[in-house]
Design an enzyme around this catalytic site. Structure first.
Site, PDB file in Angstrom:
ATOM      1  N   LYS A  43      31.127  33.989  34.253  1.00 16.01           N
ATOM      2  CA  LYS A  43      31.746  32.655  34.317  1.00 16.01           C
ATOM      3  C   LYS A  43      30.994  31.706  35.260  1.00 16.01           C
ATOM      4  O   LYS A  43      30.819  30.540  34.958  1.00 16.01           O
ATOM      5  CB  LYS A  43      33.201  32.772  34.780  1.00 16.01           C
ATOM      6  N   ASP A  74      41.069  28.687  32.985  1.00 14.29           N
ATOM      7  CA  ASP A  74      41.772  29.611  33.892  1.00 14.29           C
ATOM      8  C   ASP A  74      42.748  28.859  34.789  1.00 14.29           C
ATOM      9  O   ASP A  74      43.864  29.309  35.037  1.00 14.29           O
ATOM     10  CB  ASP A  74      40.770  30.383  34.763  1.00 14.29           C
TER      11      ASP A  74
HETATM   12  P1  NAP Z   1      36.030  38.454  41.870  1.00 10.32           P
HETATM   13  O1  NAP Z   1      35.284  37.178  41.721  1.00 10.32           O
HETATM   14  O2  NAP Z   1      35.290  39.748  41.818  1.00 10.32           O
HETATM   15  O3  NAP Z   1      36.858  38.375  43.255  1.00 10.32           O
HETATM   16  C1  NAP Z   1      37.650  39.435  43.671  1.00 10.32           C
HETATM   17  C2  NAP Z   1      38.342  39.061  44.983  1.00 10.32           C
HETATM   18  O4  NAP Z   1      39.235  40.119  45.284  1.00 10.32           O
HETATM   19  C3  NAP Z   1      37.408  38.913  46.160  1.00 10.32           C
HETATM   20  O5  NAP Z   1      37.892  37.895  46.976  1.00 10.32           O
HETATM   21  C4  NAP Z   1      37.510  40.282  46.851  1.00 10.32           C
HETATM   22  O6  NAP Z   1      37.328  40.212  48.238  1.00 10.32           O
HETATM   23  C5  NAP Z   1      38.946  40.617  46.598  1.00 10.32           C
HETATM   24  N1  NAP Z   1      39.141  42.062  46.609  1.00 10.32           N
HETATM   25  C6  NAP Z   1      38.571  42.971  45.792  1.00 10.32           C
HETATM   26  N2  NAP Z   1      39.019  44.219  46.088  1.00 10.32           N
HETATM   27  C7  NAP Z   1      39.879  44.081  47.143  1.00 10.32           C
HETATM   28  C8  NAP Z   1      40.648  44.986  47.890  1.00 10.32           C
HETATM   29  N3  NAP Z   1      40.639  46.287  47.630  1.00 10.32           N
HETATM   30  N4  NAP Z   1      41.417  44.496  48.883  1.00 10.32           N
HETATM   31  C9  NAP Z   1      41.448  43.180  49.154  1.00 10.32           C
HETATM   32  N5  NAP Z   1      40.730  42.262  48.483  1.00 10.32           N
HETATM   33  C10 NAP Z   1      39.949  42.703  47.470  1.00 10.32           C
HETATM   34  O7  NAP Z   1      37.149  38.579  40.764  1.00 10.32           O
HETATM   35  P2  NAP Z   1      37.940  37.384  40.025  1.00 10.32           P
HETATM   36  O8  NAP Z   1      37.209  36.982  38.806  1.00 10.32           O
HETATM   37  O9  NAP Z   1      38.278  36.378  41.047  1.00 10.32           O
HETATM   38  O10 NAP Z   1      39.256  38.134  39.540  1.00 10.32           O
HETATM   39  C11 NAP Z   1      40.213  38.638  40.451  1.00 10.32           C
HETATM   40  C12 NAP Z   1      41.363  39.234  39.689  1.00 10.32           C
HETATM   41  O11 NAP Z   1      42.104  38.195  39.033  1.00 10.32           O
HETATM   42  C13 NAP Z   1      40.920  40.149  38.529  1.00 10.32           C
HETATM   43  O12 NAP Z   1      40.710  41.451  38.973  1.00 10.32           O
HETATM   44  C14 NAP Z   1      42.070  40.058  37.568  1.00 10.32           C
HETATM   45  O13 NAP Z   1      43.009  41.061  37.865  1.00 10.32           O
HETATM   46  C15 NAP Z   1      42.669  38.697  37.855  1.00 10.32           C
HETATM   47  N6  NAP Z   1      42.409  37.746  36.739  1.00 10.32           N
HETATM   48  C16 NAP Z   1      43.426  37.555  35.868  1.00 10.32           C
HETATM   49  C17 NAP Z   1      43.274  36.696  34.808  1.00 10.32           C
HETATM   50  C18 NAP Z   1      44.438  36.466  33.873  1.00 10.32           C
HETATM   51  O14 NAP Z   1      44.248  35.877  32.794  1.00 10.32           O
HETATM   52  N7  NAP Z   1      45.617  36.889  34.252  1.00 10.32           N
HETATM   53  C19 NAP Z   1      42.062  36.005  34.628  1.00 10.32           C
HETATM   54  C20 NAP Z   1      41.021  36.213  35.550  1.00 10.32           C
HETATM   55  C21 NAP Z   1      41.226  37.103  36.596  1.00 10.32           C
HETATM   56  P3  NAP Z   1      35.879  40.344  48.929  1.00 10.32           P
HETATM   57  O15 NAP Z   1      35.345  38.948  48.968  1.00 10.32           O
HETATM   58  O16 NAP Z   1      36.173  40.890  50.250  1.00 10.32           O
HETATM   59  O17 NAP Z   1      35.069  41.260  48.053  1.00 10.32           O
END
Ligand code: NAP
Length: 446
Positions: free
Chosen positions: A255, A291
């Site tokens: 993305k 999103d």
């Molecule tokens: P991303 O860019 O990889 O970001 C993940 C974030 O989560 C980072 O800030 C990371 O922190 C934090 N994180 C990861 N593991 C963690 C842990 N064990 N404890 C605390 N913080 C943690 O991912 P993203 O694209 O933002 O997506 C995040 C989540 O949103 C996805 O996994 C998904 O479940 C959800 N999502 C849902 C939809 C929907 O349609 N419902 C759409 C998109 C995403 P650090 O910076 O410290 O690594």
């Protein structure tokens, strides 16, 4: 299928090109403005000045609903397909052709026209204004986009008929691209007017193909939606071009990178720094982000107040953008503090360590914590107060330990599936020009 619907701004050539196509193909021409004038016994300027635009739009709806089925060329008034009923009616069993031209050319073509102005702006400013409002809808609906700026009426008509409403595809490149992605694809895909797909890595878990293909059948959209796995965002665009695809849904991890592959990212995508929807029209790529709409819509009854976003990745950026559009005061808490601070600086909000002292009327979990069965809640239980709303963006599973704890504490809870459903509706509308409504999306996905 010899049914062509011509759409576009005033001056784009719909009536003249439509007339020539109908002559060449020896099929009827229906010009919706002319049909309205005939039925009303008044000219369009007279209808506007005597009865007003609303009555005109009602007449237009009736004229479009009464068009006979079968082969025809239909030249529509500029605003006709902005009405969702008209868009759905015209879409059925037809090729939709978008005619475009530069603003200056449109301006010169409408000089001396008796058609009423729709705004109080100057002609050129009205063209710019209407282009901003209408072109995204037109691009979504169009099977084919033709720039009529440098074409004679005859040439434009011949080009549309020659392409038979289809995008131009190079058969060798098409076969090569399909072979490279090694997907099970329907037979005769090369003859499919509209190809769409979901790209990312991985994509095989996505339910988007099921959703889109079901809705294509329902709205008689001549399209197929495929899994399009790719190695990088650039690779995804190569695949898109190789297949002559009209649109892409983009998922992780492309993305953020996708934004640099796009000719025209919109202002939401630029602010969030990510594109999850790509639309191709006349060789140009348009990028959008739905999103944030998926996050805003389920909570649009909330305005102002304090919000906490946990996480600082792509979903968190979309969340902050959505919450700020609802005038909320946002604090970001992220595991890696520095990344939280950088995101907060970008959006001009606060960042803080996750602690029980944060005030929040709304808490959004934008981390993957909750996807695994053994995951604990990522939010301290002291923050789960009865008047707090908890939105967990994790959607597999739909019920996470955070939501279970929040529900037990008396909070209002919102599942991540809501984000998925609302963003899917917005994306389907951008890519096809048809809004299926939220209930239909929910039903198909349930
Ligand atoms: P991303 O860019 O990889 O970001 C993940 C974030 O989560 C980072 O800030 C990371 O922190 C934090 N994180 C990861 N593991 C963690 C842990 N064990 N404890 C605390 N913080 C943690 O991912 P993203 O694209 O933002 O997506 C995040 C989540 O949103 C996805 O996994 C998904 O479940 C959800 N999502 C849902 C939809 C929907 O349609 N419902 C759409 C998109 C995403 P650090 O910076 O410290 O690594």
């Amino acid at each position: 299928m010899e049914r062509y619907v011509l759409i576009g701004l005033r001056g784009s050539g719909k009536s003249a090109i439509g007339r020539r196509m109908a002559e060449k193909l020896q099929i009827p021409l229906y010009d919706t403005d002319a049909l309205i004038e005939k039925r009303a016994g008044q000219s369009i300027p007279e209808i506007f000045s005597d009865l007003g635009e609303e009555v005109f739009r009602q007449m237009e709806r009736e004229a479009i609903a009464s068009l006979p089925d079968g082969p025809a060329v239909i030249a529509t008034g500029g605003g006709a397909v902005m009405d969702p009923h008209n868009a759905q009616t015209l879409r059925r069993k037809a090729h939709i052709i978008l005619l475009t031209a530069d603003e200056e050319i449109l301006h010169s073509r409408i000089q001396g026209s008796s058609r009423p102005a729709l705004t109080h702006l100057s002609d050129l400013d009205e063209i710019r204004h209407l282009a901003g409002v209408r072109m995204p809808e037109f691009r979504g609906l169009a099977d084919l986009c033709i720039d009529t700026g440098s074409l004679r009426v005859d040439e434009a008509a011949a080009r549309i008929i020659h392409l038979n409403g289809m995008r131009r595809r190079n058969p060798e490149l098409f076969a090569e691209t399909l072979a490279a992605i090694n997907q099970d694809t329907p037979d005769n895909l090369i003859n499919c007017p509209l190809i769409f797909g979901i790209t990312g890595n991985p994509v095989s878990h996505s339910r988007s193909p099921h959703l889109y293909n079901a809705l294509f059948t329902e709205y008689a959209i001549p399209g197929r939606y495929l899994y399009l796995p790719a190695k990088t965002a650039e690779d995804a665009i190569r695949i898109m071009r190789g297949l002559g695809a009209k649109g892409l849904s983009v998922t992780i991890p492309f993305k953020e990178m996708m934004i640099s592959c796009i000719d025209e990212p919109d202002e939401d995508a630029l602010a969030i720094g990510a594109v999850n929807t790509v639309l191709s029209c006349d060789g140009r790529l348009y990028g959008h982000n739905t999103d944030w709409i998926g996050i805003r819509e389920p909570i649009r009854d909330l305005r102002g107040g304090d919000a906490l976003v946990v996480g600082a990745g792509g979903a968190a950026a979309a969340a902050v953008y959505a919450l700020q559009s609802l005038e909320m005061d946002v604090t970001i808490s992220n595991r890696t503090e520095k990344r939280g601070e950088v995101l907060a600086e970008r959006f001009g909000c606060r960042s803080a360590l996750l602690s029980s002292s944060i005030n929040a009327d709304l808490i959004v979990n934008a981390t993957p914590v909750g996807m695994k069965e053994r995951d604990n809640s990522p939010v301290p239980s002291e923050l789960l107060k009865p008047d707090t709303t908890i939105f967990d963006l994790v959607y597999t599973p739909p019920m996470t330990s955070l939501l279970r704890e929040a529900e037990a504490a008396g909070c209002r809870i919102i599942q991540g599936t809501e984000m998925f459903i609302h963003q899917a509706r917005a994306q389907f509308t951008i890519l096809t020009g048809i809004d299926p409504g939220i209930d239909r999306i929910r039903e198909v996905l349930s």
